[in-house]
Design a protein around this motif. Structure first.
Motif, PDB file in Angstrom:
ATOM      1  N   ALA A  32      18.707 -18.365 -34.519  1.00  0.00           N
ATOM      2  CA  ALA A  32      17.432 -17.666 -34.672  1.00  0.00           C
ATOM      3  C   ALA A  32      17.160 -17.338 -36.140  1.00  0.00           C
ATOM      4  N   SER A  33      18.180 -16.939 -36.873  1.00  0.00           N
ATOM      5  CA  SER A  33      18.011 -16.632 -38.299  1.00  0.00           C
ATOM      6  C   SER A  33      17.676 -17.891 -39.087  1.00  0.00           C
ATOM      7  N   ALA A  34      18.321 -18.987 -38.748  1.00  0.00           N
ATOM      8  CA  ALA A  34      18.002 -20.259 -39.419  1.00  0.00           C
ATOM      9  C   ALA A  34      16.572 -20.669 -39.111  1.00  0.00           C
ATOM     10  N   ARG A  35      16.171 -20.545 -37.859  1.00  0.00           N
ATOM     11  CA  ARG A  35      14.799 -20.886 -37.466  1.00  0.00           C
ATOM     12  C   ARG A  35      13.797 -19.975 -38.176  1.00  0.00           C
ATOM     13  N   ALA A  36      14.130 -18.702 -38.308  1.00  0.00           N
ATOM     14  CA  ALA A  36      13.248 -17.759 -38.999  1.00  0.00           C
ATOM     15  C   ALA A  36      13.054 -18.149 -40.456  1.00  0.00           C
ATOM     16  N   THR A  37      14.066 -18.752 -41.063  1.00  0.00           N
ATOM     17  CA  THR A  37      13.930 -19.219 -42.441  1.00  0.00           C
ATOM     18  C   THR A  37      12.856 -20.289 -42.541  1.00  0.00           C
ATOM     19  N   PHE A  38      12.841 -21.209 -41.585  1.00  0.00           N
ATOM     20  CA  PHE A  38      11.816 -22.250 -41.592  1.00  0.00           C
ATOM     21  C   PHE A  38      10.442 -21.677 -41.244  1.00  0.00           C
ATOM     22  N   ILE A  39      10.410 -20.704 -40.350  1.00  0.00           N
ATOM     23  CA  ILE A  39       9.134 -20.052 -40.019  1.00  0.00           C
ATOM     24  C   ILE A  39       8.582 -19.347 -41.250  1.00  0.00           C
ATOM     25  N   GLU A  40       9.464 -18.685 -41.998  1.00  0.00           N
ATOM     26  CA  GLU A  40       9.031 -17.991 -43.208  1.00  0.00           C
ATOM     27  C   GLU A  40       8.473 -18.966 -44.232  1.00  0.00           C
ATOM     28  N   SER A  41       9.083 -20.126 -44.349  1.00  0.00           N
ATOM     29  CA  SER A  41       8.574 -21.144 -45.272  1.00  0.00           C
ATOM     30  C   SER A  41       7.209 -21.659 -44.833  1.00  0.00           C
ATOM     31  N   ALA A  42       6.998 -21.761 -43.524  1.00  0.00           N
ATOM     32  CA  ALA A  42       5.754 -22.324 -43.001  1.00  0.00           C
ATOM     33  C   ALA A  42       4.608 -21.314 -42.977  1.00  0.00           C
ATOM     34  N   VAL A  43       4.866 -20.114 -42.486  1.00  0.00           N
ATOM     35  CA  VAL A  43       3.766 -19.162 -42.298  1.00  0.00           C
ATOM     36  C   VAL A  43       3.944 -17.834 -43.038  1.00  0.00           C
ATOM     37  N   GLY A  44       5.049 -17.661 -43.753  1.00  0.00           N
ATOM     38  CA  GLY A  44       5.242 -16.448 -44.538  1.00  0.00           C
ATOM     39  C   GLY A  44       6.195 -15.450 -43.900  1.00  0.00           C
ATOM     40  N   ARG A  45       6.491 -14.428 -44.672  1.00  0.00           N
ATOM     41  CA  ARG A  45       7.442 -13.395 -44.272  1.00  0.00           C
ATOM     42  C   ARG A  45       7.010 -12.673 -43.001  1.00  0.00           C
ATOM     43  N   ASP A  46       5.736 -12.337 -42.925  1.00  0.00           N
ATOM     44  CA  ASP A  46       5.257 -11.595 -41.757  1.00  0.00           C
ATOM     45  C   ASP A  46       5.409 -12.400 -40.476  1.00  0.00           C
ATOM     46  N   GLY A  47       5.208 -13.720 -40.551  1.00  0.00           N
ATOM     47  CA  GLY A  47       5.378 -14.571 -39.377  1.00  0.00           C
ATOM     48  C   GLY A  47       6.809 -14.555 -38.878  1.00  0.00           C
TER      49      GLY A  47
END
Length: 178
Positions: A32-47
């Motif tokens: 989940a933390s690894a996936r959150a890193t990619f989410i942060e790159s795609a849509v930002g910290r808030d995402g």
């Protein structure tokens, strides 16, 4: 010791104190933390924060890890000197997660701008905590936290063509029409 052994015969407690559950939950957090890193790159910290870090399921997984590791720690007691590494790893993960929970529920997030060679003694809130609404228009801005200074906590905003000065005095919002 007999009471403790009987406690772990309960199927729910036995499941929660299993090494397999602890390992599985740690893998879930890592993925989940690894996936959150990619989410942060795609849509930002808030995402990433909304989808993973502040999600109820993620907090539940972290809570289950604390329960599972705590029970596992008790279940394997007493420890021999060669098991101290195992003991310290479990205790450290528990302490880290409890500290993270305290920060999450009792702390705040902010931004501390520090220029090269300068010092600072204040933090700005990371979100726009101060908001004014007039009709269908809204203006917001973050506030200075810790040691508020009346000169630094006021900002000019315009709502329906009228300029206002909005700010915080002793952590209470006030506004004046300019």
């Amino acid at each position: 010791m007999v009471i403790v052994k009987g406690f772990f015969k309960n199927p729910v407690i036995a499941f929660l104190s299993s090494l397999k559950l602890s390992a599985f939950l740690l893998v879930v957090v890592a993925v989940a933390s690894a996936r959150a890193t990619f989410i942060e790159s795609a849509v930002g910290r808030d995402g990433a924060y909304d989808l993973v870090y502040a999600a109820t399921w993620f907090e539940a997984v972290l809570g289950l890890i604390v329960v599972s590791l705590s029970l596992l720690f008790i279940r394997r007691w007493p420890y021999k000197p060669q098991q101290w590494g195992f003991m310290l790893v479990h205790l450290s993960i528990i302490v880290i997660l409890l500290g993270a929970a305290m920060t999450r529920y009792m702390g705040y997030e902010g931004i501390m701008p520090i220029r090269e060679g300068a010092t600072t003694d204040y933090v700005f809130s990371d979100r726009a905590h101060l908001q004014a609404t007039l009709g269908n228009q809204t203006a917001t801005f973050p506030v200075r936290m810790w040691k508020p200074d009346a000169n630094d906590t006021w900002q000019k905003i315009v709502l329906q063509g009228v300029e206002y000065q909005l700010g915080v005095t002793e952590y209470w919002p006030h506004f004046t029409e300019v």
